[in-house]
Design a protein around this motif. Sequence first.
Motif, short mmCIF file in Angstrom:
data_model
loop_
_atom_site.label_atom_id
_atom_site.label_comp_id
_atom_site.label_asym_id
_atom_site.label_seq_id
_atom_site.Cartn_x
_atom_site.Cartn_y
_atom_site.Cartn_z
N SER A 117 -12.53 14.38 1.84
CA SER A 117 -12.83 13.37 0.83
C SER A 117 -12.55 11.98 1.37
O SER A 117 -11.78 11.80 2.33
N TYR A 118 -13.19 11.01 0.74
CA TYR A 118 -12.98 9.59 1.05
C TYR A 118 -12.91 8.86 -0.27
O TYR A 118 -13.71 9.11 -1.19
N SER A 119 -11.94 7.96 -0.42
CA SER A 119 -11.83 7.19 -1.66
C SER A 119 -11.41 5.76 -1.35
O SER A 119 -10.74 5.50 -0.34
N ARG A 120 -11.78 4.87 -2.24
CA ARG A 120 -11.49 3.44 -2.06
C ARG A 120 -11.30 2.81 -3.43
O ARG A 120 -12.04 3.12 -4.38
N ALA A 121 -10.30 1.93 -3.54
CA ALA A 121 -10.06 1.21 -4.79
C ALA A 121 -9.57 -0.19 -4.45
O ALA A 121 -8.78 -0.38 -3.52
N TYR A 134 5.32 -11.87 -8.54
CA TYR A 134 6.08 -12.80 -7.71
C TYR A 134 6.66 -12.04 -6.54
O TYR A 134 6.93 -10.84 -6.60
N GLY A 135 6.80 -12.73 -5.41
CA GLY A 135 7.47 -12.15 -4.26
C GLY A 135 6.94 -10.80 -3.84
O GLY A 135 7.70 -9.94 -3.41
N GLY A 136 5.64 -10.57 -3.90
CA GLY A 136 5.08 -9.30 -3.47
C GLY A 136 5.03 -8.25 -4.56
O GLY A 136 4.53 -7.15 -4.35
N VAL A 137 5.55 -8.52 -5.75
CA VAL A 137 5.54 -7.54 -6.83
C VAL A 137 4.32 -7.77 -7.71
O VAL A 137 4.11 -8.85 -8.23
N LEU A 138 3.51 -6.72 -7.87
CA LEU A 138 2.33 -6.78 -8.70
C LEU A 138 2.31 -5.58 -9.63
O LEU A 138 2.99 -4.58 -9.41
N ALA A 139 1.49 -5.68 -10.66
CA ALA A 139 1.31 -4.50 -11.50
C ALA A 139 0.56 -3.43 -10.72
O ALA A 139 0.83 -2.24 -10.85
N TYR A 140 -0.41 -3.84 -9.91
CA TYR A 140 -1.18 -2.93 -9.08
C TYR A 140 -1.29 -3.54 -7.69
O TYR A 140 -1.58 -4.73 -7.55
N SER A 141 -1.05 -2.75 -6.67
CA SER A 141 -1.17 -3.21 -5.29
C SER A 141 -2.10 -2.26 -4.55
O SER A 141 -1.87 -1.04 -4.54
N ASP A 142 -3.14 -2.79 -3.95
CA ASP A 142 -4.17 -1.94 -3.34
C ASP A 142 -3.64 -1.15 -2.14
O ASP A 142 -2.80 -1.63 -1.38
N ALA A 143 -4.17 0.05 -1.98
CA ALA A 143 -3.93 0.87 -0.80
C ALA A 143 -5.15 0.79 0.10
O ALA A 143 -6.25 0.44 -0.35
N GLY A 144 -4.96 1.11 1.36
CA GLY A 144 -6.10 1.18 2.26
C GLY A 144 -7.01 2.34 1.90
O GLY A 144 -6.66 3.21 1.09
N ASP A 145 -8.20 2.37 2.48
CA ASP A 145 -9.12 3.47 2.22
C ASP A 145 -8.45 4.79 2.58
O ASP A 145 -7.77 4.91 3.60
N LYS A 146 -8.65 5.81 1.74
CA LYS A 146 -7.96 7.09 1.88
C LYS A 146 -8.93 8.17 2.36
O LYS A 146 -10.03 8.31 1.84
#
Length: 265
Positions: A117-121, A134-146
Motif C-alpha cells: 500500500s501507499y498513502s499520503r496526507a 507554538y514551538g513545534g506543537v500542532l493539532a496535526y503534524s504531517d507524516a511523510g508518504d507511507k
Amino acid sequence: MGLRVYASWARVFRGPDPIEAIRISSTNSINFTTNGDLDPETGDVYEVGTRYQTQLSDSQSLSIIAKYFYNGYDNLIVEMGKAGSIQVDRVNGGRAVVKGGELALRYNISNLSLSASYSRARTEYKDKNSNAGYGGVLAYSDAGDKYTFNAEYAIAPIDTLIGYNIIAFDRITAKNGSGSEFKKPGYAVSDIYATWSPSSGKYKGLEVNFGVYNLFDKTYWSHSQRSAGSMSCPRGRTCPPTPLAPGNIDWEPGRNIKASVSYKF
C-alpha cells in the motif's frame, strides 16, 4: 467480485482526549490550566473510493483499493504558551484541512498472501494566527508518504502462519505553529512473526504467537509526534539527524521480541 465505487460523508465531534485531560493539571515545572471558553473540535469528513476484486483462477485472487479523503476541521484544540511564562493553556487553534489518498493491492495464490500500500496526507492550516500552535506543537503534524508491504504464508499441515511486514516513511519537511520548518527523517521498520493455531485435536482453541519487531534494530522516532527536537541519542545507538525544533524526541523501541499464548474454550 467486480468493481465497486463508494462515497461517504460524516460529521465529526471531538473534545479533549484522555491524555489531554490528564495533562490539564499543575506540575513542578509547567502549569496547565483549563480554558472556560474552549470549544470542541468539529468538522466534516468526506471520502470517495473504488474497490476492484477478481478471481484470477481457482487458487489466485486480486483486489485493488483506491480512495481519496478530504477532512475539514474547526476549532482545533492545541497547546498555547504565554510569552515570558511557563504557563501553558489549551486554546482553539482555528480551522484546518487534512486531505490525501491511499492505494492498496492484495494478491493471493494458494497459501501465499502478498499486499502492498501507499498513502499520503497533508494538512493546511487556514487561520494564520498565534493560536495555530507554538514551538513545534500542532493539532496535526504531517507524516511523510507511507509505504507498506506484507507477506504471509500458511503452512496448513502444521496449522502455522508465518509473516513478514515492513513499514516505511519518506522524509518530510514540516512546519510548526509559527511557520518555521523542521525536518522529519525517513525510516523503515521490519517485523517477522509466526502464529500456531491448531484447527483440530486436543490443542484446538490454543493460539501461540511469536514475533521479532524492529528486526534490524532501527533507531527512529515516529512521524506521529507533534513536536520533536534535539535530544541525546540512546546509549549504544547510532541516531539519525534530529530536526531543529523545540521539544524532545521520544525514540521508538529498538529490536524487541514478543510472545503470547491464549486458549479459547
